[in-house]
Design a protein around this motif. Structure first.
Motif, PDB file in Angstrom:
ATOM      1  N   GLN A  35     -18.543  -0.946  10.233  1.00 20.94           N
ATOM      2  CA  GLN A  35     -18.454  -2.181   9.461  1.00 20.94           C
ATOM      3  C   GLN A  35     -17.699  -1.964   8.159  1.00 20.94           C
ATOM      4  O   GLN A  35     -16.992  -2.851   7.675  1.00 20.94           O
ATOM      5  CB  GLN A  35     -19.859  -2.723   9.173  1.00 20.94           C
ATOM      6  CG  GLN A  35     -19.907  -4.013   8.370  1.00 20.94           C
ATOM      7  CD  GLN A  35     -19.283  -5.188   9.095  1.00 20.94           C
ATOM      8  OE1 GLN A  35     -19.281  -5.220  10.326  1.00 20.94           O
ATOM      9  NE2 GLN A  35     -18.745  -6.152   8.359  1.00 20.94           N
ATOM     10  N   ASN A  36     -17.833  -0.769   7.553  1.00 19.05           N
ATOM     11  CA  ASN A  36     -17.250  -0.493   6.238  1.00 19.05           C
ATOM     12  C   ASN A  36     -16.012   0.397   6.321  1.00 19.05           C
ATOM     13  O   ASN A  36     -15.604   0.963   5.308  1.00 19.05           O
ATOM     14  CB  ASN A  36     -18.297   0.159   5.334  1.00 19.05           C
ATOM     15  CG  ASN A  36     -19.398  -0.811   4.947  1.00 19.05           C
ATOM     16  OD1 ASN A  36     -19.239  -1.606   4.035  1.00 19.05           O
ATOM     17  ND2 ASN A  36     -20.511  -0.751   5.663  1.00 19.05           N
ATOM     18  N   ARG A  37     -15.428   0.514   7.513  1.00 22.00           N
ATOM     19  CA  ARG A  37     -14.204   1.309   7.643  1.00 22.00           C
ATOM     20  C   ARG A  37     -13.073   0.627   6.878  1.00 22.00           C
ATOM     21  O   ARG A  37     -13.105  -0.603   6.672  1.00 22.00           O
ATOM     22  CB  ARG A  37     -13.831   1.456   9.119  1.00 22.00           C
ATOM     23  CG  ARG A  37     -13.305   0.182   9.751  1.00 22.00           C
ATOM     24  CD  ARG A  37     -13.246   0.281  11.270  1.00 22.00           C
ATOM     25  NE  ARG A  37     -12.609  -0.890  11.854  1.00 22.00           N
ATOM     26  CZ  ARG A  37     -13.184  -2.066  12.028  1.00 22.00           C
ATOM     27  NH1 ARG A  37     -14.437  -2.241  11.636  1.00 22.00           N
ATOM     28  NH2 ARG A  37     -12.534  -3.066  12.585  1.00 22.00           N
ATOM     29  N   PRO A  38     -12.070   1.377   6.453  1.00 20.19           N
ATOM     30  CA  PRO A  38     -10.928   0.745   5.776  1.00 20.19           C
ATOM     31  C   PRO A  38     -10.226  -0.235   6.711  1.00 20.19           C
ATOM     32  O   PRO A  38      -9.927   0.095   7.860  1.00 20.19           O
ATOM     33  CB  PRO A  38     -10.019   1.938   5.442  1.00 20.19           C
ATOM     34  CG  PRO A  38     -10.906   3.124   5.466  1.00 20.19           C
ATOM     35  CD  PRO A  38     -11.948   2.838   6.502  1.00 20.19           C
ATOM     36  N   LYS A  39      -9.990  -1.433   6.223  1.00 21.82           N
ATOM     37  CA  LYS A  39      -9.295  -2.452   7.019  1.00 21.82           C
ATOM     38  C   LYS A  39      -8.092  -2.936   6.203  1.00 21.82           C
ATOM     39  O   LYS A  39      -8.133  -4.011   5.593  1.00 21.82           O
ATOM     40  CB  LYS A  39     -10.228  -3.611   7.357  1.00 21.82           C
ATOM     41  CG  LYS A  39     -11.539  -3.212   8.022  1.00 21.82           C
ATOM     42  CD  LYS A  39     -12.367  -4.446   8.350  1.00 21.82           C
ATOM     43  CE  LYS A  39     -13.834  -4.224   8.414  1.00 21.82           C
ATOM     44  NZ  LYS A  39     -14.469  -3.560   7.320  1.00 21.82           N
ATOM     45  N   LEU A  40      -7.077  -2.120   6.155  1.00 18.04           N
ATOM     46  CA  LEU A  40      -5.894  -2.468   5.381  1.00 18.04           C
ATOM     47  C   LEU A  40      -5.057  -3.501   6.118  1.00 18.04           C
ATOM     48  O   LEU A  40      -5.010  -3.508   7.352  1.00 18.04           O
ATOM     49  CB  LEU A  40      -5.049  -1.227   5.098  1.00 18.04           C
ATOM     50  CG  LEU A  40      -5.471  -0.359   3.911  1.00 18.04           C
ATOM     51  CD1 LEU A  40      -6.743   0.411   4.227  1.00 18.04           C
ATOM     52  CD2 LEU A  40      -4.365   0.604   3.509  1.00 18.04           C
ATOM     53  N   PRO A  41      -4.387  -4.369   5.382  1.00 13.78           N
ATOM     54  CA  PRO A  41      -3.474  -5.319   6.039  1.00 13.78           C
ATOM     55  C   PRO A  41      -2.280  -4.573   6.622  1.00 13.78           C
ATOM     56  O   PRO A  41      -2.006  -3.418   6.271  1.00 13.78           O
ATOM     57  CB  PRO A  41      -3.055  -6.235   4.888  1.00 13.78           C
ATOM     58  CG  PRO A  41      -3.215  -5.397   3.654  1.00 13.78           C
ATOM     59  CD  PRO A  41      -4.393  -4.519   3.924  1.00 13.78           C
ATOM     60  N   ALA A  42      -1.581  -5.229   7.511  1.00 11.99           N
ATOM     61  CA  ALA A  42      -0.367  -4.626   8.068  1.00 11.99           C
ATOM     62  C   ALA A  42       0.582  -4.264   6.931  1.00 11.99           C
ATOM     63  O   ALA A  42       0.816  -5.071   6.031  1.00 11.99           O
ATOM     64  CB  ALA A  42       0.300  -5.604   9.026  1.00 11.99           C
ATOM     65  N   HIS A  43       1.089  -3.039   6.966  1.00 10.02           N
ATOM     66  CA  HIS A  43       1.953  -2.601   5.867  1.00 10.02           C
ATOM     67  C   HIS A  43       2.852  -1.475   6.337  1.00 10.02           C
ATOM     68  O   HIS A  43       2.643  -0.892   7.405  1.00 10.02           O
ATOM     69  CB  HIS A  43       1.112  -2.123   4.669  1.00 10.02           C
ATOM     70  CG  HIS A  43       0.257  -0.925   4.984  1.00 10.02           C
ATOM     71  ND1 HIS A  43      -0.928  -1.003   5.684  1.00 10.02           N
ATOM     72  CD2 HIS A  43       0.426   0.392   4.679  1.00 10.02           C
ATOM     73  CE1 HIS A  43      -1.459   0.195   5.810  1.00 10.02           C
ATOM     74  NE2 HIS A  43      -0.654   1.066   5.217  1.00 10.02           N
ATOM     75  N   HIS A  44       3.850  -1.192   5.518  1.00 13.27           N
ATOM     76  CA  HIS A  44       4.781  -0.099   5.808  1.00 13.27           C
ATOM     77  C   HIS A  44       4.834   0.826   4.604  1.00 13.27           C
ATOM     78  O   HIS A  44       5.128   0.387   3.486  1.00 13.27           O
ATOM     79  CB  HIS A  44       6.185  -0.637   6.104  1.00 13.27           C
ATOM     80  CG  HIS A  44       7.211   0.446   6.236  1.00 13.27           C
ATOM     81  ND1 HIS A  44       7.261   1.296   7.326  1.00 13.27           N
ATOM     82  CD2 HIS A  44       8.216   0.833   5.405  1.00 13.27           C
ATOM     83  CE1 HIS A  44       8.246   2.152   7.160  1.00 13.27           C
ATOM     84  NE2 HIS A  44       8.850   1.893   6.005  1.00 13.27           N
ATOM     85  N   LEU A  45       4.524   2.102   4.827  1.00 11.66           N
ATOM     86  CA  LEU A  45       4.622   3.093   3.758  1.00 11.66           C
ATOM     87  C   LEU A  45       6.055   3.605   3.698  1.00 11.66           C
ATOM     88  O   LEU A  45       6.567   4.145   4.675  1.00 11.66           O
ATOM     89  CB  LEU A  45       3.650   4.253   4.008  1.00 11.66           C
ATOM     90  CG  LEU A  45       2.160   3.908   4.016  1.00 11.66           C
ATOM     91  CD1 LEU A  45       1.328   5.158   4.303  1.00 11.66           C
ATOM     92  CD2 LEU A  45       1.740   3.286   2.684  1.00 11.66           C
ATOM     93  N   GLN A  46       6.682   3.447   2.557  1.00 10.33           N
ATOM     94  CA  GLN A  46       8.067   3.869   2.413  1.00 10.33           C
ATOM     95  C   GLN A  46       8.159   5.385   2.302  1.00 10.33           C
ATOM     96  O   GLN A  46       7.215   6.058   1.882  1.00 10.33           O
ATOM     97  CB  GLN A  46       8.687   3.221   1.172  1.00 10.33           C
ATOM     98  CG  GLN A  46       7.954   3.525  -0.114  1.00 10.33           C
ATOM     99  CD  GLN A  46       8.515   2.763  -1.302  1.00 10.33           C
ATOM    100  OE1 GLN A  46       9.595   3.067  -1.770  1.00 10.33           O
ATOM    101  NE2 GLN A  46       7.776   1.763  -1.777  1.00 10.33           N
ATOM    102  N   SER A  47       9.280   5.914   2.686  1.00 12.12           N
ATOM    103  CA  SER A  47       9.525   7.344   2.532  1.00 12.12           C
ATOM    104  C   SER A  47       9.591   7.693   1.050  1.00 12.12           C
ATOM    105  O   SER A  47      10.151   6.946   0.240  1.00 12.12           O
ATOM    106  CB  SER A  47      10.841   7.727   3.210  1.00 12.12           C
ATOM    107  OG  SER A  47      11.220   9.048   2.853  1.00 12.12           O
ATOM    108  N   LEU A  48       9.002   8.829   0.711  1.00  9.82           N
ATOM    109  CA  LEU A  48       9.054   9.301  -0.673  1.00  9.82           C
ATOM    110  C   LEU A  48       9.942  10.538  -0.805  1.00  9.82           C
ATOM    111  O   LEU A  48       9.803  11.305  -1.759  1.00  9.82           O
ATOM    112  CB  LEU A  48       7.635   9.597  -1.180  1.00  9.82           C
ATOM    113  CG  LEU A  48       6.681   8.394  -1.232  1.00  9.82           C
ATOM    114  CD1 LEU A  48       5.307   8.823  -1.747  1.00  9.82           C
ATOM    115  CD2 LEU A  48       7.250   7.286  -2.106  1.00  9.82           C
TER     116      LEU A  48
END
Length: 351
Positions: A35-48
């Motif tokens: 129930q308390n797991r991370p539920k992040l919205p759809a996203h894209h992590l950019q290259s660093l």
């Protein structure tokens, strides 16, 4: 015979309980974690790739998991570490994962903070030419009154004074990095990320108490409550973020506070052994892992969707509401100025 039957029933009950109670606890723990797991919205992590990130508290917990994630994104990472041995353990564990460097950093010592910032920027200039983010993961909870040489509560010095000084030291370089072109030719915004907590709602900051007694809440001088003290430092972090954003108005530097949720980390290290033993099963079974806690931190650092937020308070990549005290501009400015004064005094006294 009656006694024998009663004992037999008791043994059966105990056997059933020995199976049922842990089983029920395990099922409840799994359900709670789900129930308390991370539920992040759809996203894209950019290259660093070609970017440098400075991380405090990177040798354990959420900080360690954040360093792992940053290296996976190609970042050059500089970690400030109080414990040299744990720093070497981090370097060994991350061998082959990317470029990570560890420098000594004691957040309660202003000279150590200044030296760390200077050396970090020297190495960043040689490695990538500019800083992408400062991530303040370091935090602690002291269970008994413990003050620095300057008479400041050590939890407050670690959680608030050190991060404020380090942020100020690195801001000129963050400002210089603002507006440079990223790998895809688009402008990217450097970020200061502070690890927050919903406990900030329980925090209280009294400037006179901080000035006179070295603790943010006068109630702590009567009865020291470590969680109340920690909550005050998290409220201070919220006000620091607000004041930094105001001072950076018009710049392209984002100031983001991230609540990672309730995470099973070494934050409880200073609690009594009996407390840690009793609470360990619950913490291990029910709380988030450091990797889960770091997911929202990495979102704030590298997600395209976090670009240009300006000043934000996030949990699992979503905006959340802070306390009214955290929105108070006058209180935020006054706390910032007092912390600056305490740091100047600390430079003479080593806090």
């Amino acid at each position: 015979q009656g006694t024998f039957l009663a004992m037999s029933r008791l043994r059966r009950v105990l056997r059933v309980g020995a199976i049922a109670v842990p089983g029920a606890f395990g099922c409840a723990a799994v359900a709670y974690r789900w129930q308390n797991r991370p539920k992040l919205p759809a996203h894209h992590l950019q290259s660093l790739e070609g970017r440098s990130v400075v991380v405090t508290g990177g040798t354990s917990g959420v900080g360690w998991a954040t360093v792992e994630g940053l290296l996976a994104l190609g970042a050059h990472v500089i970690v400030g570490a109080r414990d040299a041995h744990r720093g070497q353990v981090l370097i060994s564990a991350m061998a082959g994962e990317g470029r990570v460097e560890v420098l000594p950093l004691e957040l309660t010592d202003p000279e150590s903070v200044a030296t760390f910032a200077e050396e970090a920027m020297r190495r960043i200039a040689a490695a990538t030419g500019g800083i992408h983010a400062l991530v303040n993961c370091a935090a602690e909870i002291r269970c008994t009154p413990d003050k620095t040489f300057g008479g400041i509560d050590r939890t407050f010095a670690t959680n608030q004074l050190g991060p404020q000084q380090l942020s100020n030291c690195l801001l000129p370089d963050l400002l210089r990095a603002a507006g440079k072109q990223g790998d895809a030719g688009s402008e990217y915004r450097p970020r200061v990320v502070l690890i927050g907590s919903r406990l900030e709602r329980r925090g209280r900051i009294d400037l006179e108490s901080l000035r006179m007694h070295g603790v943010p809440d006068p109630a702590l001088t009567v009865h020291f409550d470590p969680m109340r003290n920690y909550a005050a430092t998290k409220l201070a972090n919220m006000q620091l973020a607000r004041e930094l954003h105001k001072r950076l108005a018009g710049s392209s530097v984002d100031i983001i506070v991230v609540s990672p949720g309730m995470v099973h980390t070494g934050l409880w290290a200073h609690f009594p052994a009996w407390y840690k033993a009793i609470t360990y099963p619950v913490r291990a079974a029910c709380l988030r892992s450091p990797t889960e806690g770091a997911a929202g931190v990495l979102f704030a650092i590298a997600a395209n969707e976090a670009q240009g937020l300006g000043h934000a308070y996030l949990c699992d990549g979503k905006l959340i509401e802070c306390s009214e005290a955290a929105k108070d501009d006058a209180s935020s400015a006054a706390l910032y100025e007092l912390c600056q004064q305490l740091m100047q005094t600390g430079t003479q006294k080593h806090y």
